[in-house]
Design a protein around this motif. Structure first.
Motif, PDB file in Angstrom:
ATOM      1  N   THR A  22       0.845  -1.206   0.000  1.00  0.00           N
ATOM      2  CA  THR A  22       0.000   0.000   0.000  1.00  0.00           C
ATOM      3  C   THR A  22       0.878   1.253   0.000  1.00  0.00           C
ATOM      4  O   THR A  22       1.989   1.253   0.562  1.00  0.00           O
ATOM      5  CB  THR A  22      -0.919   0.030   1.232  1.00  0.00           C
ATOM      6  OG1 THR A  22      -0.126   0.005   2.414  1.00  0.00           O
ATOM      7  CG2 THR A  22      -1.888  -1.144   1.224  1.00  0.00           C
ATOM      8  N   LYS A  24       0.609   5.318   1.032  1.00  0.00           N
ATOM      9  CA  LYS A  24      -0.187   6.280   1.795  1.00  0.00           C
ATOM     10  C   LYS A  24      -0.547   7.504   0.953  1.00  0.00           C
ATOM     11  O   LYS A  24       0.108   7.813  -0.046  1.00  0.00           O
ATOM     12  CB  LYS A  24       0.580   6.726   3.047  1.00  0.00           C
ATOM     13  CG  LYS A  24       0.764   5.593   4.062  1.00  0.00           C
ATOM     14  CD  LYS A  24       1.478   6.112   5.291  1.00  0.00           C
ATOM     15  CE  LYS A  24       1.650   5.017   6.323  1.00  0.00           C
ATOM     16  NZ  LYS A  24       2.337   5.498   7.543  1.00  0.00           N
ATOM     17  N   GLN A  25      -1.586   8.199   1.426  1.00  0.00           N
ATOM     18  CA  GLN A  25      -2.013   9.428   0.758  1.00  0.00           C
ATOM     19  C   GLN A  25      -0.894  10.472   0.821  1.00  0.00           C
ATOM     20  O   GLN A  25      -0.144  10.553   1.789  1.00  0.00           O
ATOM     21  CB  GLN A  25      -3.283   9.967   1.434  1.00  0.00           C
ATOM     22  CG  GLN A  25      -3.938  11.137   0.726  1.00  0.00           C
ATOM     23  CD  GLN A  25      -4.564  10.728  -0.595  1.00  0.00           C
ATOM     24  OE1 GLN A  25      -4.986   9.579  -0.750  1.00  0.00           O
ATOM     25  NE2 GLN A  25      -4.590  11.637  -1.536  1.00  0.00           N
ATOM     26  N   GLN A  26      -0.806  11.290  -0.230  1.00  0.00           N
ATOM     27  CA  GLN A  26       0.200  12.350  -0.346  1.00  0.00           C
ATOM     28  C   GLN A  26       1.626  11.791  -0.263  1.00  0.00           C
ATOM     29  O   GLN A  26       2.517  12.381   0.360  1.00  0.00           O
ATOM     30  CB  GLN A  26      -0.004  13.430   0.731  1.00  0.00           C
ATOM     31  CG  GLN A  26      -1.240  14.288   0.523  1.00  0.00           C
ATOM     32  CD  GLN A  26      -1.160  15.101  -0.773  1.00  0.00           C
ATOM     33  OE1 GLN A  26      -0.156  15.718  -1.074  1.00  0.00           O
ATOM     34  NE2 GLN A  26      -2.232  15.053  -1.557  1.00  0.00           N
ATOM     35  N   SER A  27       1.793  10.657  -0.890  1.00  0.00           N
ATOM     36  CA  SER A  27       3.141  10.088  -1.001  1.00  0.00           C
ATOM     37  C   SER A  27       3.200   9.251  -2.276  1.00  0.00           C
ATOM     38  O   SER A  27       2.178   8.938  -2.891  1.00  0.00           O
ATOM     39  CB  SER A  27       3.488   9.239   0.228  1.00  0.00           C
ATOM     40  OG  SER A  27       2.604   8.143   0.332  1.00  0.00           O
ATOM     41  N   ASN A  42       1.344   5.541  -6.996  1.00  0.00           N
ATOM     42  CA  ASN A  42       0.675   6.545  -6.156  1.00  0.00           C
ATOM     43  C   ASN A  42      -0.123   5.861  -5.053  1.00  0.00           C
ATOM     44  O   ASN A  42      -0.086   4.638  -4.894  1.00  0.00           O
ATOM     45  CB  ASN A  42      -0.211   7.433  -7.020  1.00  0.00           C
ATOM     46  CG  ASN A  42       0.602   8.252  -8.015  1.00  0.00           C
ATOM     47  OD1 ASN A  42       1.645   8.788  -7.663  1.00  0.00           O
ATOM     48  ND2 ASN A  42       0.149   8.335  -9.259  1.00  0.00           N
ATOM     49  N   SER A  43      -0.885   6.655  -4.306  1.00  0.00           N
ATOM     50  CA  SER A  43      -1.572   6.144  -3.113  1.00  0.00           C
ATOM     51  C   SER A  43      -2.589   5.064  -3.466  1.00  0.00           C
ATOM     52  O   SER A  43      -3.230   5.099  -4.530  1.00  0.00           O
ATOM     53  CB  SER A  43      -2.282   7.310  -2.394  1.00  0.00           C
ATOM     54  OG  SER A  43      -3.213   7.935  -3.255  1.00  0.00           O
ATOM     55  N   GLY A  44      -2.730   4.103  -2.556  1.00  0.00           N
ATOM     56  CA  GLY A  44      -3.673   3.009  -2.741  1.00  0.00           C
ATOM     57  C   GLY A  44      -2.993   1.652  -2.644  1.00  0.00           C
ATOM     58  O   GLY A  44      -1.810   1.533  -2.280  1.00  0.00           O
ATOM     59  N   ASN A  60       7.799  11.878  -0.152  1.00  0.00           N
ATOM     60  CA  ASN A  60       6.739  12.649   0.525  1.00  0.00           C
ATOM     61  C   ASN A  60       6.248  13.760  -0.410  1.00  0.00           C
ATOM     62  O   ASN A  60       7.036  14.596  -0.866  1.00  0.00           O
ATOM     63  CB  ASN A  60       7.287  13.242   1.825  1.00  0.00           C
ATOM     64  CG  ASN A  60       6.219  13.918   2.652  1.00  0.00           C
ATOM     65  OD1 ASN A  60       5.031  13.928   2.281  1.00  0.00           O
ATOM     66  ND2 ASN A  60       6.608  14.482   3.780  1.00  0.00           N
ATOM     67  N   LYS A  62       3.800  15.922   0.543  1.00  0.00           N
ATOM     68  CA  LYS A  62       3.241  17.010   1.350  1.00  0.00           C
ATOM     69  C   LYS A  62       4.128  18.257   1.283  1.00  0.00           C
ATOM     70  O   LYS A  62       5.316  18.178   0.948  1.00  0.00           O
ATOM     71  CB  LYS A  62       3.107  16.566   2.805  1.00  0.00           C
ATOM     72  CG  LYS A  62       2.137  15.422   3.018  1.00  0.00           C
ATOM     73  CD  LYS A  62       2.104  15.037   4.494  1.00  0.00           C
ATOM     74  CE  LYS A  62       1.175  13.859   4.735  1.00  0.00           C
ATOM     75  NZ  LYS A  62       1.145  13.458   6.168  1.00  0.00           N
ATOM     76  N   GLN A  92       4.326  16.221  -8.229  1.00  0.00           N
ATOM     77  CA  GLN A  92       3.900  14.826  -8.387  1.00  0.00           C
ATOM     78  C   GLN A  92       4.337  14.238  -9.724  1.00  0.00           C
ATOM     79  O   GLN A  92       4.655  13.061  -9.817  1.00  0.00           O
ATOM     80  CB  GLN A  92       2.377  14.734  -8.236  1.00  0.00           C
ATOM     81  CG  GLN A  92       1.862  13.303  -8.139  1.00  0.00           C
ATOM     82  CD  GLN A  92       0.425  13.255  -7.665  1.00  0.00           C
ATOM     83  OE1 GLN A  92      -0.192  14.286  -7.421  1.00  0.00           O
ATOM     84  NE2 GLN A  92      -0.115  12.055  -7.522  1.00  0.00           N
TER      85      GLN A  92
END
Length: 324
Positions: A22, A24-27, A42-44, A60, A62, A92
Motif C-alpha cells: 500500500t 499512503k495518501q500524499q506520497s 501513487n496512493s492506494g 513525501n 506534502k 507529483q
C-alpha cells in the motif's frame, strides 16, 4: 511429502503477500526492477512482482518547511542573523527527478538561500533590511524556483520570519527609538501647554473686556442717576450746587454704612469726620472751576491763533495783487 507441501504453501503465501503493498495518501513509491527504475506508484493498494521488483524508496508529496538561519552583514557594516522559512514540495509529475537527481534537497535549498541573502542584504542599510524584507523573500523564492524546478521541487513560499541584529545595535536602536518618542511626547506637552496658555489668555482678555464693559455701564448709570437726582432737586427749589452737596454727603454716608456692615472688614476711610463731605465738595468745586478756566483759556488762545493766521493770509494775498 507433507513437509514439502507445507513448505510450498508457506512459500506461496509469502509470494502472495510480497506481491501487494500500500501507498499512503500524499506520497509516492519508486519501483525498481533488477536495480533499474521501473515505475512510480501513487496512493492506494499496489502490486509488484516479488523478488524481481523492489521498493526503491518513498517520496513525501506534502508541503514541507525548512528554516534556514543566515548571518550576514548590511551595507552600514551591521551583522544580522536572519531566519528564512522555505515552504516547498515535490511535484507529483516529477517524482523521478526528485528521487534520482537530488540526494540531499535540504542542503541544496539551504545553499541557495545563503547565496541569495548574502547577495541582497549587503546592498541595504539596516533600516532598509527591515522595511524590504518582503523583497528579500521574493528574491529568494525566484532564485530557488529557477534552480529547484529542475530537480522536481516546487517552492511554495519563502518568508523572512526574523531579523536579529547584534545586541549592541539593538540597544542603540532602542535608545534612538526612546529618544524619538521622548521628543514627540515633549512636543505634544509643549503644544498642550501652549493651548492652555492661549486659552487662559483669551479667557482673561474676555473677562477684562466684560469687566470694563460692566464698569463703564455702572458709571454710565451712576451719571444718569446723578443727573436725574439734580433735576429732581432743582424742581423743588434746590440749586445745582446745593444738590451736588446733598448727593455727595448722601453717598459719603452710604459708603460708611456699607463699610460698617461688614464685620470682617479692616478698611479705614480717612478723613472720617463730619466735615469730610463738605471739604470733598469744596475740592470738587474748586477743581471744576479751575478746569473750566483752563478750558476757556485754551479756547481763547486757539481763536486768537486762527484769527492771526487768517490775517496773515489776507495780507499776503493783497501784496501779491499789488505786485501784479
Amino acid at each position: 511429502m507433507e513437509i514439502t507441501t507445507i513448505i510450498i504453501i508457506v512459500f506461496a503465501l509469502f509470494i502472495l503477500f510480497a506481491a501487494f503493498f500500500t501507498v499512503k495518501q500524499q506520497s509516492a513509491v519508486v519501483i525498481e526492477r533488477f536495480g533499474k527504475f521501473h515505475s512510480v506508484r501513487n496512493s492506494g493498494l499496489q502490486m509488484k512482482i516479488p523478488i524481481i521488483d523492489r521498493l526503491a524508496g518513498r517520496v513525501n508529496l506534502k508541503i514541507q518547511q525548512l528554516d534556514v538561519i543566515i548571518e550576514t552583514k548590511t551595507k552600514d557594516n551591521v551583522f544580522v542573523k536572519m531566519k528564512v522559512s522555505v515552504q516547498f514540495k515535490v511535484i507529483q509529475e516529477k517524482v523521478y527527478d526528485a528521487f534520482y537527481k537530488l540526494e540531499y534537497p535540504h542542503d541544496q535549498i539551504t545553499a541557495y538561500v545563503f547565496d541569495v541573502v548574502r547577495a541582497e542584504v549587503p546592498k541595504l542599510i539596516l533600516d532598509d533590511v527591515f522595511e524590504r524584507k518582503d523583497d528579500i523573500a521574493i528574491a529568494v523564492k525566484r532564485e530557488l524556483n529557477e534552480a529547484m524546478t529542475t530537480y522536481g521541487y516546487d517552492i511554495i513560499n519563502t518568508l523572512v520570519t526574523d531579523i536579529d541584529p547584534d545586541i549592541q545595535v539593538k540597544n542603540a536602536m532602542n535608545r534612538i527609538n526612546a529618544a524619538d518618542r521622548e521628543k514627540t511626547a515633549t512636543e505634544f506637552e509643549a503644544e498642550s501647554q501652549r493651548i492652555r496658555i492661549v486659552a487662559k489668555a483669551k479667557a482673561e482678555a474676555e473677562s477684562k473686556r466684560l469687566q470694563g464693559q460692566g464698569i463703564a455701564d455702572q458709571r454710565r448709570e451712576i451719571a444718569r442717576g446723578l443727573v436725574e437726582s439734580v433735576e429732581v432737586l432743582n424742581n423743588v427749589g434746590i440749586n445745582s450746587q446745593e444738590a451736588s452737596a446733598l448727593i455727595v454727603v448722601t453717598q459719603h454716608y452710604d459708603t460708611l454704612q456699607a463699610i460698617g456692615s461688614d464685620t470682617n472688614s479692616n478698611l479705614i476711610l480717612l478723613p472720617n469726620s463730619p466735615q469730610a463731605a463738605s471739604e470733598m465738595l469744596n475740592n470738587m468745586v474748586v477743581s471744576f472751576a479751575a478746569s473750566n478756566q483752563v478750558g476757556e483759556a485754551m479756547k481763547t488762545k486757539i481763536k486768537n491763533t486762527n484769527r492771526k493766521s487768517r490775517e496773515d493770509k489776507n495780507s499776503d494775498y493783497q501784496d501779491d495783487t499789488e505786485q501784479k
